[in-house]
Design a protein around this motif. Sequence first.
Motif, PDB file in Angstrom:
ATOM      1  N   GLY A  30      15.869  15.881  10.221  1.00 32.30           N
ATOM      2  CA  GLY A  30      15.501  14.669  10.829  1.00 32.30           C
ATOM      3  C   GLY A  30      15.611  13.238  10.339  1.00 32.30           C
ATOM      4  O   GLY A  30      15.460  12.219  11.191  1.00 32.30           O
ATOM      5  N   GLN A 170      19.646  11.375  18.583  1.00 31.48           N
ATOM      6  CA  GLN A 170      18.080  11.387  18.889  1.00 31.48           C
ATOM      7  C   GLN A 170      17.520  12.963  19.029  1.00 31.48           C
ATOM      8  O   GLN A 170      16.868  13.382  18.287  1.00 31.48           O
ATOM      9  N   GLN A 171      18.258  13.253  19.945  1.00 33.37           N
ATOM     10  CA  GLN A 171      18.314  14.700  20.362  1.00 33.37           C
ATOM     11  C   GLN A 171      18.328  15.640  19.303  1.00 33.37           C
ATOM     12  O   GLN A 171      17.501  16.638  19.129  1.00 33.37           O
ATOM     13  N   SER A 174      15.710  15.443  16.423  1.00 34.89           N
ATOM     14  CA  SER A 174      14.246  15.947  17.221  1.00 34.89           C
ATOM     15  C   SER A 174      14.385  17.403  17.004  1.00 34.89           C
ATOM     16  O   SER A 174      13.240  18.382  16.800  1.00 34.89           O
TER      17      SER A 174
END
Length: 236
Positions: A30, A170-171, A174
Amino acid sequence: MDLVNVNINTAGYSGNKSVIKNVALSISPGDMVGLIGPNGAGKSTIIKAITGLLPVLDGNVEFGGVCKNYAYIPEQPVLYEGLTLWEHLEFAAAVYEIDRGIFINRAEELLRLFRLAHVKHNLPTTFSKGMQQKVMLILGFLLKPSLYVIDEPFIGLDPIGIKDFLFIIQQARSEGSGVLLSTHSLDTAEKICTSFVLINEGTVLTKGSLWEIREQSQLPNGSLFDCFIKLLENSI
């Protein structure tokens, strides 16, 4: 558990001359760690050390048990003259041993995201610099690795391309992937990175979150750019 721990005493290319020294950093799931420094500071050398492309290294680069694989996306596109875009993707899928059905769905999705579906049967060597950069990003994201090592992704990308890149990275974060991002775009890095490693002349000036770097530079409301310049000037 960290995806990768880097502890480099000295490293370089040939002879006894060290390009980087006393470099330590780690990346956890992350995380998006910004690797920041002027031209010639050693950013690319650090990346080559992490990816095993450096011939001389005194130190350790240890990948954690949760890091199953990594993708390296270089600043300069590396493309085969005789292969179409789709053939590049098929070749990468074969190397990574990606199931055919999974590959097709993932490749088509990435081509749509980066708006290259209409040229998938064209030769990337004829593309613009920005389009070639998108090809390299698609190849990197095709694997869905635990760790992304990305060198200057914003060079050549238009604003829409940058938006698409930020969306997919960002995906990935996550979903538990970590990112090491080398960039000169300090304004963008300040907005998207969770921490930073600031380097100059082959060694680490400082590292930490923006709050920690502001504290170290004694600029409580300073931008990343302002903090970096002040720390750079103090080191001279």
